[in-house]
Design a protein around this motif. Structure first.
Motif, PDB file in Angstrom:
ATOM      1  N   ASP A  12       0.814  -1.217   0.000  1.00  0.00           N
ATOM      2  CA  ASP A  12       0.000   0.000   0.000  1.00  0.00           C
ATOM      3  C   ASP A  12       0.847   1.267   0.000  1.00  0.00           C
ATOM      4  N   LEU A  13       2.161   1.121  -0.182  1.00  0.00           N
ATOM      5  CA  LEU A  13       3.040   2.288  -0.264  1.00  0.00           C
ATOM      6  C   LEU A  13       4.113   1.983  -1.301  1.00  0.00           C
ATOM      7  N   GLY A  14       4.287   2.878  -2.256  1.00  0.00           N
ATOM      8  CA  GLY A  14       5.255   2.632  -3.316  1.00  0.00           C
ATOM      9  C   GLY A  14       5.986   3.898  -3.715  1.00  0.00           C
ATOM     10  N   VAL A  15       7.110   3.715  -4.363  1.00  0.00           N
ATOM     11  CA  VAL A  15       7.894   4.875  -4.798  1.00  0.00           C
ATOM     12  C   VAL A  15       8.594   4.555  -6.107  1.00  0.00           C
ATOM     13  N   ILE A  16       8.725   5.567  -6.946  1.00  0.00           N
ATOM     14  CA  ILE A  16       9.606   5.503  -8.112  1.00  0.00           C
ATOM     15  C   ILE A  16      10.678   6.556  -7.893  1.00  0.00           C
ATOM     16  N   LEU A  17      11.942   6.161  -8.059  1.00  0.00           N
ATOM     17  CA  LEU A  17      13.054   7.087  -7.863  1.00  0.00           C
ATOM     18  C   LEU A  17      13.863   7.188  -9.150  1.00  0.00           C
ATOM     19  N   CYS A  18      14.199   8.404  -9.535  1.00  0.00           N
ATOM     20  CA  CYS A  18      15.080   8.604 -10.692  1.00  0.00           C
ATOM     21  C   CYS A  18      16.458   8.983 -10.175  1.00  0.00           C
ATOM     22  N   GLU A  19      17.509   8.382 -10.721  1.00  0.00           N
ATOM     23  CA  GLU A  19      18.840   8.618 -10.152  1.00  0.00           C
ATOM     24  C   GLU A  19      19.399   9.988 -10.517  1.00  0.00           C
ATOM     25  N   VAL A  20      18.777  10.642 -11.471  1.00  0.00           N
ATOM     26  CA  VAL A  20      19.152  12.020 -11.821  1.00  0.00           C
ATOM     27  C   VAL A  20      17.875  12.878 -11.786  1.00  0.00           C
ATOM     28  N   PRO A  21      18.010  14.189 -11.730  1.00  0.00           N
ATOM     29  CA  PRO A  21      16.796  15.009 -11.802  1.00  0.00           C
ATOM     30  C   PRO A  21      16.091  14.773 -13.142  1.00  0.00           C
ATOM     31  N   ALA A  22      14.811  14.423 -13.088  1.00  0.00           N
ATOM     32  CA  ALA A  22      14.040  14.125 -14.293  1.00  0.00           C
ATOM     33  C   ALA A  22      13.159  15.319 -14.641  1.00  0.00           C
ATOM     34  N   THR A  23      13.122  15.625 -15.958  1.00  0.00           N
ATOM     35  CA  THR A  23      12.100  16.585 -16.362  1.00  0.00           C
ATOM     36  C   THR A  23      10.752  15.909 -16.146  1.00  0.00           C
ATOM     37  N   ALA A  24       9.769  16.698 -15.773  1.00  0.00           N
ATOM     38  CA  ALA A  24       8.514  16.072 -15.343  1.00  0.00           C
ATOM     39  C   ALA A  24       7.303  16.867 -15.803  1.00  0.00           C
ATOM     40  N   ALA A  25       6.170  16.214 -15.796  1.00  0.00           N
ATOM     41  CA  ALA A  25       4.908  16.837 -16.184  1.00  0.00           C
ATOM     42  C   ALA A  25       3.789  16.082 -15.482  1.00  0.00           C
TER      43      ALA A  25
END
Lengths: 409, 409
Positions: free
Chosen positions: A36-49
């Motif tokens: 019931d708890l999840g995360v996605i992590l990007c190893e560098v700063p990601a452009t996002a929208a």
């Protein structure tokens, strides 16, 4: 066949694009022992929208995510809980969403504004923050860059969904392999206008945040915004995309020769997730695809397609494998769009049931066999103009009622 | 308490107003032996009015009735069949509707344009005209001016309805007793915009056709147009009113001192029929009444009330006696109307669940008991303005799905 712009990656997920890890665990918000708890992590700063629900009552995490993105259009992580929507929870709910962001940032060694948050579940109850916080502490140890990480994340975002929803494609940009992946959850309160679900897209393409934002909105309008399960629009739903840029292509622009391929790949991922949500609508036994052509405009076609797919009578008839096209034409006639009442053709799959608005005799046995399948296509040609649209939904079943008659208990 | 403008007539029906006879019989359109052909006859030319479905695909009988009324605003009879909607049946359907009118006129000794016709049932199949015509021949012999005549007619217009729907009031105009009665049928494809049902109003008041028409439309907007069962709008529905004038009051005008009483009586009859339709919605176990106050305008309140009552999630929750107010506020937020997201109050009956958009702890046991009742009231106060509206609907149940999964078979 046209040029193949992308390839489907079987078994791919949100950790397949370069630079992404993901994970999930059970912190205690769901009554079962499911994640019931999840995360996605990007190893560098990601452009996002991101795009958000159109419901006026927006849950606390949406504002927190909106502010995080407003800062510089970049993200490093997105934290999601299921089991509690943190919606209509007042100032305490706002504070809890901020605390989720801050605590996840601390646990992952990031700045708070680098973390987006999302929630899904019951409305109007405060989050058990002690459980959430204890879960956040453990999350960094659960991050994986393999399929298991993607799988754990997909599991963590589900509520009444029966199946995990994931899609992944690769394509070539400047000779570099670019991967796009997405994960999503449904499966009630599913209706047009980005009021659909939680969706998370990862890609290693290099693409600026403003272009990613524009493209994400365009594609949402013809994918997630064209599905409906029950006509209800949630307070919580959002779609977040993160691009790591690690594919090392030249930055995508609308003029880039491979922009079309990227857009096609992203559309495929979003449309696959949207269809998966529709097929897994609460209680659904099958996917319904409605194709409307020959309308005055694409907007008219969209409205008609969504009216058909949203009709409880059409949905019940499909559940019962009943070729009741009268309900389809009744839906066409009440969609509030221009229709020539004498020129409508309707097909169920390949079975013509109405031509120029006149019933065509058809073999009920063949129709029954077709409607018993796990995907039912309804084709409507208005024979007026060139407007067209596709929409997706599901049948209305006993189980939809059962699930929603006692959701909180 | 305000002045009592009318009195309810227990056991009254469409034959109670002076000048009306009615009847019904089984001619063979329904598979069971229930009545499927009915008529109301006025012994003098009645001023008449009608409102029709907004669905672009209008069934053949609607056009025939429209033309009959266009002639001089007068009617002597209305003929109704159930079991077949005569909709989407092309030129043959038009001819059949005209033939029903002509044959009924001949059997009753009337001119064709003195007869309105209405149909309800399956869409897209041709009427078995031999059976209809044989039934029409027998109808004059079944006409009665007593309660049995009204009862036979009420039975003849039903499809999946479980109960007959009738309402009757009396009031005084110019010292004369005026009676207003109505009969109606539901019970799927029930949604706003005169897309609701078949309804028939008889009265012995003396009132001109244009005024009756205007009043009927006004009252339809706050009665029949404020109910929904499933959001679907039928191709066939209409409401027809006939006034015999035999009460011998001075002709009603908007300035007449008893106009208010007549309007109140007519509203009562229409609202009672509308609520009866909602309560008897396909598969329904209870009536839901939504009251929205404090809106920017009456129109905004109407839209919000109808969005709540149309929400499959709200309807399922009421079926399950689940006080899931989150779904109510989510419906408020997606109705497309101005809402202050910080000032919403919600009550379930007398149980306050939300105040100024904040959850109020309530006793779940008491809420469960209340929601188990056969009528559930949802009160929403937006605390913005003086706009208000009421809407009616029903819960969404297993039986709705069962009924509609195999309607044709």
């Amino acid at each position: 066949m046209g040029k193949q712009l992308f390839e489907i990656v079987e078994g791919g997920g949100v950790t397949t694009p370069k630079g992404f890890r993901a994970g999930g665990l059970h912190c205690g918000l769901k009554k079962t022992d499911r994640h019931d708890l999840g995360v996605i992590l990007c190893e560098v700063p990601a452009t996002a929208a991101a795009v958000y629900t159109t419901n006026l009552f927006q849950a606390a995490p949406l504002q927190v995510t909106r502010e995080a993105l407003a800062e510089d259009g970049m993200l490093r992580a997105v934290l999601v809980n299921s089991g509690n929507a943190n919606a209509c929870t007042g100032a305490q709910g706002d504070a809890d969403a901020k605390a989720m962001q801050a605590n996840a940032a601390a646990a992952l060694g990031l700045g708070a504004s680098q973390v987006a948050v999302a929630s899904t579940g019951v409305i109007g109850e405060l989050l058990k923050m002690d459980r959430v916080n204890a879960g956040i502490e453990k999350l960094p140890g659960r991050l994986r860059s393999d399929a298991q990480g993607s799988d754990d994340f997909c599991q963590a975002i589900l509520t009444t969904d029966l199946v995990k929803k994931v899609s992944c494609v690769t394509l070539t940009v400047d000779g570099q392999t670019v991967t796009i992946a997405g994960a999503a959850k449904g499966s009630g309160m599913i209706h047009p206008n980005m009021a659909t679900m939680l969706g998370f897209v990862t890609t290693d393409a290099k693409i600026g945040s403003p272009l990613l934002q524009g493209l994400l909105r365009e594609i949402t309008n013809v994918s997630f915004n064209m599905i409906t399960v029950d006509g209800d629009t949630s307070t919580n739903d959002m779609l977040v995309a993160m691009a790591s840029g690690l594919a090392e292509n030249n930055e995508l622009t609308r003029e880039h020769p491979d922009y079309e391929a990227f857009a096609a790949g992203l559309l495929h991922v979003c449309a696959e997730l949207a269809k998966a949500i529709a097929r897994d609508g609460e209680g659904a036994t099958k996917l319904i695809e409605t194709v409307v052509v020959g309308a005055d405009s694409n907007e008219a076609a969209q409205a008609i397609a969504k009216t058909i797919i949203g009709s409880s009578l059409v949905k019940s008839a499909v559940y019962g494998a009943d070729a009741n096209w009268g309900r389809i034409i009744a839906a066409v006639g009440r969609a509030g769009q221009p229709v020539n009442v004498g020129t409508v053709d309707i097909r169920l799959g390949d079975i013509v049931v109405l031509e120029q608005s006149r019933p065509i005799p058809f073999d009920e046995e063949i129709a029954l066999e077709y409607l018993k399948g796990d995907t039912v296509a309804i084709h409507v040609n208005l024979n007026m103009g060139s407007g067209q649209a596709k929409a997706w939904g599901c049948d209305l079943t006993y189980d939809y009622v059962r699930i929603n008659a006692a959701y909180r208990t």
